[in-house]
Design an enzyme around this catalytic site. Sequence first.
Site, PDB file in Angstrom:
ATOM      1  N   LEU A  37       0.839  -1.181   0.000  1.00  0.00           N
ATOM      2  CA  LEU A  37       0.000   0.000   0.000  1.00  0.00           C
ATOM      3  C   LEU A  37       0.884   1.245   0.000  1.00  0.00           C
ATOM      4  CD1 LEU A  37      -2.723  -0.986   2.636  1.00  0.00           C
ATOM      5  CD2 LEU A  37      -3.011  -0.870   0.156  1.00  0.00           C
ATOM      6  N   GLY A  38       0.466   2.246  -0.735  1.00  0.00           N
ATOM      7  CA  GLY A  38       1.263   3.469  -0.834  1.00  0.00           C
ATOM      8  C   GLY A  38       2.039   3.566  -2.124  1.00  0.00           C
ATOM      9  N   CYS A  41       5.417   6.062  -4.363  1.00  0.00           N
ATOM     10  CA  CYS A  41       5.614   7.300  -3.606  1.00  0.00           C
ATOM     11  C   CYS A  41       5.949   7.025  -2.152  1.00  0.00           C
ATOM     12  CB  CYS A  41       4.364   8.170  -3.702  1.00  0.00           C
ATOM     13  SG  CYS A  41       4.476   9.713  -2.783  1.00  0.00           S
ATOM     14  N   GLY A 180      21.162  12.760 -15.262  1.00  0.00           N
ATOM     15  CA  GLY A 180      19.871  13.432 -15.262  1.00  0.00           C
ATOM     16  C   GLY A 180      19.795  14.508 -14.201  1.00  0.00           C
ATOM     17  N   ILE A 184      14.513  14.036  -9.397  1.00  0.00           N
ATOM     18  CA  ILE A 184      15.010  12.856  -8.688  1.00  0.00           C
ATOM     19  C   ILE A 184      16.523  12.895  -8.562  1.00  0.00           C
ATOM     20  CG2 ILE A 184      15.190  10.336  -8.775  1.00  0.00           C
ATOM     21  CD1 ILE A 184      12.471  10.331 -10.229  1.00  0.00           C
ATOM     22  N   LEU A 186      18.654  15.472  -8.672  1.00  0.00           N
ATOM     23  CA  LEU A 186      19.168  16.533  -7.802  1.00  0.00           C
ATOM     24  C   LEU A 186      18.834  16.283  -6.339  1.00  0.00           C
ATOM     25  CD1 LEU A 186      18.557  19.778  -9.877  1.00  0.00           C
ATOM     26  CD2 LEU A 186      20.584  18.322  -9.771  1.00  0.00           C
ATOM     27  N   VAL A 237      25.279  11.140 -22.385  1.00  0.00           N
ATOM     28  CA  VAL A 237      26.000   9.935 -21.965  1.00  0.00           C
ATOM     29  C   VAL A 237      26.035   8.948 -23.122  1.00  0.00           C
ATOM     30  CG1 VAL A 237      25.999   7.993 -20.357  1.00  0.00           C
ATOM     31  CG2 VAL A 237      25.329  10.280 -19.558  1.00  0.00           C
ATOM     32  N   MET A 318       4.126  13.767 -13.777  1.00  0.00           N
ATOM     33  CA  MET A 318       4.125  12.587 -12.919  1.00  0.00           C
ATOM     34  C   MET A 318       4.362  13.030 -11.477  1.00  0.00           C
ATOM     35  SD  MET A 318       6.053   9.650 -15.159  1.00  0.00           S
ATOM     36  CE  MET A 318       5.213   8.869 -16.538  1.00  0.00           C
ATOM     37  N   HIS A 444       4.930  38.885  10.330  1.00  0.00           N
ATOM     38  CA  HIS A 444       6.350  39.256  10.385  1.00  0.00           C
ATOM     39  C   HIS A 444       6.952  38.755  11.686  1.00  0.00           C
ATOM     40  CE1 HIS A 444      10.021  41.612   9.972  1.00  0.00           C
ATOM     41  NE2 HIS A 444       9.839  42.018  11.226  1.00  0.00           N
TER      42      HIS A 444
END
Length: 466
Positions: A37-38, A41, A180, A184, A186, A237, A318, A444
């Site tokens: 489940l999940g 992500c 890339g 993802i 970075l 590449v 996505m 503030h």
Amino acid sequence: MSSYDVAVIGAGPGGYVAAIRAAQLGFKTVIIEKNKLGGTCLNVGCIPSKALLDSSHHYHDAVKHFAEHGIEIEAPKVNFGQMIARKQGVIDQTVSGIKYLMDKNKIDVLEGTGAFKDATHIVVTAADGSTQEIEAKYTIIATGSVSSELPFAPTDGTRIITSTEALELPEVPKHLIVIGGGVIGLELGSVYLRLGSEVTVVEYADRVIPGMDGALSKELTKILKKQGMKFHTSTGVTSVTNNGDSVTLTATSKKGEELTIEGDYALVAVGRRAFTGSLGLENVGIEVDERGRIKTNGHLQTNVANIYAIGDVVAGAMLAHKAEEEGTLVAEYLAGQKPHINYNLIPGVVYTWPEVSGVGQTEEQLKEAGVEFKSGTFKFAALGRARASMDTDGFVKILADKNTDEILGMHIIGARAADLIAEGVTAMEFRASAEDLTRMSHAHPTFSEAIKEAALAATDNRAIHA
């Protein structure tokens, strides 16, 4: 044979949200998931990566900033095993929360791979090979995506890895090569950079995060370089070789320059592709596009009237939150409601530090479309709150229609940009003007004051603290 009003195939953010909303609306609902489940992500994507980003951020602060805050400690050390264990604990707790929600909403959960026998019957095959068949009046496909591969850099799960393996490495790399320069790459590159790795990013486009506003890309590159990350943009590449205990990457720049990089791991982070292979789409004649994504109409309905598709398996960004909105839309549409999604207002976020976020149109998109606009920018360095926390990198940029002052885009790089962008989404959902934002009181000292100041800058260049 069990019969349901709604069957959901895939229990990621799009799928489980669709199932919950369907159940809330009175539909007898079942959700089918072959793993946990999940989905991606919660198990090998958004949640575990953020857990490691937070852990590595704490370590980086301890090494770089504690002394300036007047906190004196012995030199901190990385217990990478504990860091990975904490990440898993976060995953387990989050997944158990989804199980609780399934039980709370009386949603049946079937473990296995769902495949269409025909438009109203689904065969669920469990891991042990056993099968069961269910009947569903409506089906929502939410099977998500998998990492894209490069033909000249096939991943092997050991040295040439995807994001899944990058979340479970046995060690902190000495040198991580990232193929890339998107979200993802970075984010995971930042995790290991903070922990002491040398990180080199190779990106085919001429800049990182190419889908976001160019000013954000330029600023993020400058900041990450300052942190020690190395970049080779406009570089393709050509091969990656696993040498056993190291990798060798070869690449060619668009200027024709040859490049060879040695590292101990190569992370292939060149995007993701829709996952539909196990669904038996051919059994019901569901149409897909040239990229393998399921074709849908404005209601996310496929060419088979009772079958819908959401999330990464359909066109569009996505993103987990985009999938959630689509899951809710389909459930409400089936109930006879009239939901809508404004895809222009789905925010994008990069969880580096500083964070990066954006919603609406970029400056490049407005120029290409010939839209007359005005721009206002305000730097975090001018904020008292940012100076207090030593988070002075970045800025807020607001783009507004030159004639009507309606906000067309908001782009942020800085501390808590992921949370701040919600103000832009809200404003643009109600078609606010930059002037509207200038009339709203912002507490503030806060980071959100930068949004008001950027709006002031876009409104006759009258920022107060610039």
